[in-house]
Design a protein around this motif. Structure first.
Motif, mmCIF file in Angstrom:
data_model
loop_
_atom_site.group_PDB
_atom_site.id
_atom_site.type_symbol
_atom_site.label_atom_id
_atom_site.label_comp_id
_atom_site.label_asym_id
_atom_site.label_seq_id
_atom_site.Cartn_x
_atom_site.Cartn_y
_atom_site.Cartn_z
ATOM 1 N N VAL A 85 -10.484 4.515 -3.352
ATOM 2 C CA VAL A 85 -9.673 3.291 -3.416
ATOM 3 C C VAL A 85 -9.731 2.487 -1.970
ATOM 4 C CG1 VAL A 85 -7.281 2.583 -3.448
ATOM 5 C CG2 VAL A 85 -8.375 4.428 -5.144
ATOM 6 N N PHE A 86 -9.614 3.355 -0.847
ATOM 7 C CA PHE A 86 -9.600 2.693 0.518
ATOM 8 C C PHE A 86 -10.764 1.981 0.519
ATOM 9 C CE2 PHE A 86 -11.014 2.698 4.743
ATOM 10 C CZ PHE A 86 -9.858 2.167 5.403
ATOM 11 N N LEU A 87 -12.233 2.249 0.382
ATOM 12 C CA LEU A 87 -13.327 1.684 0.412
ATOM 13 C C LEU A 87 -13.451 0.443 -0.311
ATOM 14 C CD1 LEU A 87 -15.635 4.706 0.760
ATOM 15 C CD2 LEU A 87 -14.845 3.350 2.503
ATOM 16 N N HIS A 88 -12.780 0.524 -1.730
ATOM 17 C CA HIS A 88 -12.836 -0.648 -2.546
ATOM 18 C C HIS A 88 -11.620 -1.803 -1.824
ATOM 19 C CE1 HIS A 88 -12.436 -2.764 -6.302
ATOM 20 N NE2 HIS A 88 -11.121 -2.689 -6.297
ATOM 21 N N GLU A 89 -10.572 -1.339 -1.657
ATOM 22 C CA GLU A 89 -9.498 -2.201 -1.067
ATOM 23 C C GLU A 89 -10.143 -3.056 0.105
ATOM 24 O OE1 GLU A 89 -7.528 -3.630 -3.104
ATOM 25 O OE2 GLU A 89 -6.928 -1.709 -4.451
ATOM 26 N N TYR A 90 -10.649 -2.216 1.080
ATOM 27 C CA TYR A 90 -11.068 -2.800 2.248
ATOM 28 C C TYR A 90 -12.597 -3.346 2.224
ATOM 29 C CZ TYR A 90 -6.811 -1.689 4.710
ATOM 30 O OH TYR A 90 -5.654 -1.406 5.467
ATOM 31 N N MET B 38 0.521 0.861 0.685
ATOM 32 C CA MET B 38 -0.096 1.439 1.989
ATOM 33 C C MET B 38 -1.392 1.356 1.775
ATOM 34 S SD MET B 38 0.131 5.388 1.072
ATOM 35 C CE MET B 38 -1.473 5.914 2.143
ATOM 36 N N LEU B 39 -2.102 1.102 0.781
ATOM 37 C CA LEU B 39 -3.637 0.577 0.949
ATOM 38 C C LEU B 39 -3.879 -0.859 0.466
ATOM 39 C CD1 LEU B 39 -5.233 3.930 -0.676
ATOM 40 C CD2 LEU B 39 -4.717 3.225 1.645
ATOM 41 N N CYS B 40 -3.019 -1.791 0.910
ATOM 42 C CA CYS B 40 -3.217 -3.163 0.522
ATOM 43 C C CYS B 40 -3.410 -3.559 2.145
ATOM 44 C CB CYS B 40 -1.832 -3.776 0.190
ATOM 45 S SG CYS B 40 -1.371 -5.581 0.708
ATOM 46 N N PRO B 41 -4.764 -4.291 2.230
ATOM 47 C CA PRO B 41 -5.112 -4.530 3.767
ATOM 48 C C PRO B 41 -4.301 -5.638 4.392
ATOM 49 C CG PRO B 41 -7.020 -4.375 2.145
ATOM 50 C CD PRO B 41 -5.803 -4.215 1.246
ATOM 51 N N GLY B 42 -3.758 -6.672 3.615
ATOM 52 C CA GLY B 42 -2.922 -7.632 3.965
ATOM 53 C C GLY B 42 -1.703 -7.085 4.605
ATOM 54 N N CYS B 43 -1.321 -5.996 3.873
ATOM 55 C CA CYS B 43 0.235 -5.330 4.235
ATOM 56 C C CYS B 43 0.048 -4.769 5.515
ATOM 57 C CB CYS B 43 0.621 -4.217 3.164
ATOM 58 S SG CYS B 43 0.894 -5.138 1.436
ATOM 59 N N VAL B 44 -1.131 -3.989 5.649
ATOM 60 C CA VAL B 44 -1.331 -2.978 6.762
ATOM 61 C C VAL B 44 -1.399 -3.805 8.047
ATOM 62 C CG1 VAL B 44 -2.754 -1.397 7.718
ATOM 63 C CG2 VAL B 44 -2.041 -1.277 5.534
ATOM 64 N N SER B 45 -2.412 -4.860 7.946
ATOM 65 C CA SER B 45 -2.673 -5.686 9.098
ATOM 66 C C SER B 45 -1.630 -6.710 9.528
ATOM 67 C CB SER B 45 -4.010 -6.274 8.878
ATOM 68 O OG SER B 45 -3.745 -7.459 7.881
ATOM 69 N N HIS B 46 -0.756 -7.199 8.633
ATOM 70 C CA HIS B 46 0.189 -8.286 8.746
ATOM 71 C C HIS B 46 1.461 -7.909 8.588
ATOM 72 C CE1 HIS B 46 1.106 -12.455 9.381
ATOM 73 N NE2 HIS B 46 1.879 -12.608 8.557
ATOM 74 N N GLY B 47 1.735 -7.490 7.065
ATOM 75 C CA GLY B 47 3.030 -7.362 6.586
ATOM 76 C C GLY B 47 3.846 -6.440 7.615
ATOM 77 N N ILE B 48 3.095 -5.173 7.534
ATOM 78 C CA ILE B 48 4.260 -4.377 8.109
ATOM 79 C C ILE B 48 4.206 -4.525 9.639
ATOM 80 C CG2 ILE B 48 3.940 -1.840 9.058
ATOM 81 C CD1 ILE B 48 4.073 -1.576 6.206
ATOM 82 N N PRO B 49 3.314 -4.813 10.320
ATOM 83 C CA PRO B 49 3.499 -5.123 12.006
ATOM 84 C C PRO B 49 4.644 -6.488 12.256
ATOM 85 C CG PRO B 49 1.241 -5.192 11.501
ATOM 86 C CD PRO B 49 1.766 -5.086 10.201
ATOM 87 N N CYS B 178 -7.156 -7.507 -4.265
ATOM 88 C CA CYS B 178 -6.755 -7.525 -2.998
ATOM 89 C C CYS B 178 -7.749 -8.538 -2.422
ATOM 90 C CB CYS B 178 -6.780 -6.294 -2.528
ATOM 91 S SG CYS B 178 -5.550 -5.191 -3.011
ATOM 92 N N ASN B 179 -7.286 -9.353 -1.462
ATOM 93 C CA ASN B 179 -8.169 -10.168 -0.432
ATOM 94 C C ASN B 179 -7.496 -9.687 0.924
ATOM 95 O OD1 ASN B 179 -5.933 -11.817 -0.139
ATOM 96 N ND2 ASN B 179 -6.917 -13.483 -1.205
ATOM 97 N N ASP B 180 -8.069 -10.392 1.917
ATOM 98 C CA ASP B 180 -7.442 -10.173 3.217
ATOM 99 C C ASP B 180 -6.067 -10.403 3.374
ATOM 100 O OD1 ASP B 180 -9.898 -9.365 4.227
ATOM 101 O OD2 ASP B 180 -10.140 -11.179 5.384
ATOM 102 N N ASP B 181 -5.478 -11.210 2.506
ATOM 103 C CA ASP B 181 -4.107 -11.634 2.644
ATOM 104 C C ASP B 181 -2.933 -10.784 1.728
ATOM 105 O OD1 ASP B 181 -4.268 -13.360 4.513
ATOM 106 O OD2 ASP B 181 -4.202 -15.244 3.434
ATOM 107 N N ALA B 182 -3.509 -10.461 0.732
ATOM 108 C CA ALA B 182 -2.447 -9.776 -0.268
ATOM 109 C C ALA B 182 -3.208 -9.199 -1.432
ATOM 110 C CB ALA B 182 -2.007 -11.003 -0.880
ATOM 111 N N CYS B 183 -2.580 -8.575 -2.222
ATOM 112 C CA CYS B 183 -3.032 -7.742 -3.506
ATOM 113 C C CYS B 183 -2.070 -8.415 -4.583
ATOM 114 C CB CYS B 183 -2.728 -6.318 -3.324
ATOM 115 S SG CYS B 183 -3.620 -5.444 -2.109
#
Lengths: 185, 185, 185, 185
Positions: A85-90, B38-49, B178-183
């Motif tokens: 899942v991680f590799l897919h989402e990222y 937790m595996l949403c890239p935009g959440c990890v890189s932007h939202g949580i911080p 998902c894209n860089d910003d959101a799922c």
């Protein structure tokens, strides 16, 4: 400093490739192995994006990037299913191997064999399968470009072993610990 | 535009708090809910911080930040156990609730009730428990500061419902993506 | 802490506006003054972009951004002609005033009158012309959003003077000195 | 593609060095020339910091970084006096030359001779004084590391001229023009 690393990946599963890769079989190419854990913050924010940039920057004829999921903590949640899942989402597109879990040790087998200190680690092999860089922690893009550019330009002869560069972030923790840059054993 | 959101969190578990929080019980404070996966890239890189920065910037007497883990895809790997490791490794210190999974729907219950479009979403309640912002996707720190600063300064009367701001990133996908910003859902 | 700043700009020249602006004449709007020098690294990398973001984020009916070129060092090269080129190359579109040079002091007149400590400084006036923030050094976008959002939402009465926030970076140098964040007097 | 650049700097003044540097006299070292203008936004935000990083990353025995102030617009404000202040405020420590102004052309002499298209430009010479890279616009740190690492590792023979890499950002403007990345002629 000399660094005797056997250029052998001990793996249990592969993603993003039809068949397992072998560093020995990749002779003639520079091989860049990015060892990471999917819940290591420094791997996610810095290491994985850097590995992707390296993967995009070089011809596949010259440089092979390989991700190595070396889980040494929280094994029960950083499973191959979660990694998929991680590799897919990222949107990771380069080949990624699961470092084979050990039956009796916390460290997975490649990590243990290579004596890695934590994640992220970058291990670079030259065209002759010799390990030329083993680095724990963050490297700048300039540093990575410099070593890969150098090795990609080498043509003729294996270098002497004492040309190997081994650098690391000092780890003062005896228990697994993550900071912004890295997770150490 | 008016937005009738019941200020009620439907949760199954809490982290980083001794007892569950309730938006209704937090009247007198601005409540900032950051819905994430937790595996949403935009959440990890932007939202949580960003949520952490908001948590650090305001007095706890004025503003309460709450994380809401609203899993709508890959349920089997984004478990509460995995979330616990994630919060530990990413050093998240504000209270985080698990949005209660539904028995018959893909969307968890709070997400479904609030009609969120995906993650990250930011939902802000004023001191009277009225929803004043519901936003899917990335907001700049300036935008978040502006709305929270405004609501934190309000003293006396509940505003009229038509003062509510509801903004969103347009989602053109009908399947989770998902894209860089959101799922999005 | 109370801060008695006369809401008066003493200027010698204006760019990006047909006629000079006056803080007193802008009553009813929040006025955000960004004091900078064109060769101050922290102003160029952080202050000017932030002022542009604030200028873009708010309605001109609510918030007026003003740049103030307050040269207190290297006067011979940070001339109005050089500033004109700088504003053009950096695509600054909000009104910018040249802080009027003093005949007998190193500090220009507005900077001296307002007792600014260096550049960048952010000075924010509420809708009644009262100074509510005077800050030397870098502020985060969240901090700027919070104060501007708060003041833009104020409707009715001038606040008491002791509501004024005055914050600063401590300056330990007695001679003009720049670091990444700021140039101090 | 072959690129016949005479490895000769035509300069009127030097900063940060006791005596003028000469590419010919630097044989045995890789020479990295960063052509810039002090009011070119892409040079200030990206090019100068990158040149400083390269300067710090390599041994002075291997790589020599040189800044070249190639003013082709707004000559009256980007003077050597202004440059001196700029280098001081931005803490640039590597040697910087002023590209010699032409009496009858807008372009300064080295820029004209090398047929540069604008600023920033990066020109890299190998240990034998051959130009191996001429690039207008932004390069990533990985790209710069790759070329410098490669050239620094070359030991024995001058490469053939057709190994030269020449890349550029396409410029569609016929009059001087700056965007975030670069200023073109």
């Amino acid at each position: 400093m000399s660094e005797k690393i056997t250029p052998k990946l001990i793996t249990s599963e592969w993603f993003n490739t039809d068949s397992p890769l072998s560093i020995q079989a990749l002779k003639g190419k520079v091989v860049v192995v990015h060892a990471f854990q999917m819940l290591c913050p420094g791997c996610v924010s810095h290491g994985i994006p850097q590995a992707s940039v390296v993967n995009d920057a070089f011809s596949k004829d010259q440089v092979q990037v390989i991700g190595l999921h070396s889980v040494f903590e929280h094994h029960q949640v950083m499973t191959p299913d979660a990694l998929r899942v991680f590799l897919h989402e990222y949107k990771v597109t380069f080949p990624v191997a699961v470092d084979q879990p050990s039956l009796d040790k916390v460290l997975p087998k490649t990590m243990d064999s290579w004596q890695l200190q934590g994640t992220p680690s970058l291990i670079v092999f030259d065209k002759f399968g010799q390990c030329r860089l083993k680095h724990f922690g963050r490297l700048s893009d300039l540093q990575v470009g410099t070593i890969v550019g150098k090795l990609a330009a080498e043509e003729n002869n294996p270098v002497l072993a004492d040309d190997t560069a081994t650098t690391s972030i000092k780890s003062s923790h005896s228990t697994p610990n993550c900071n912004d840059d890295a997770c150490s054993i």
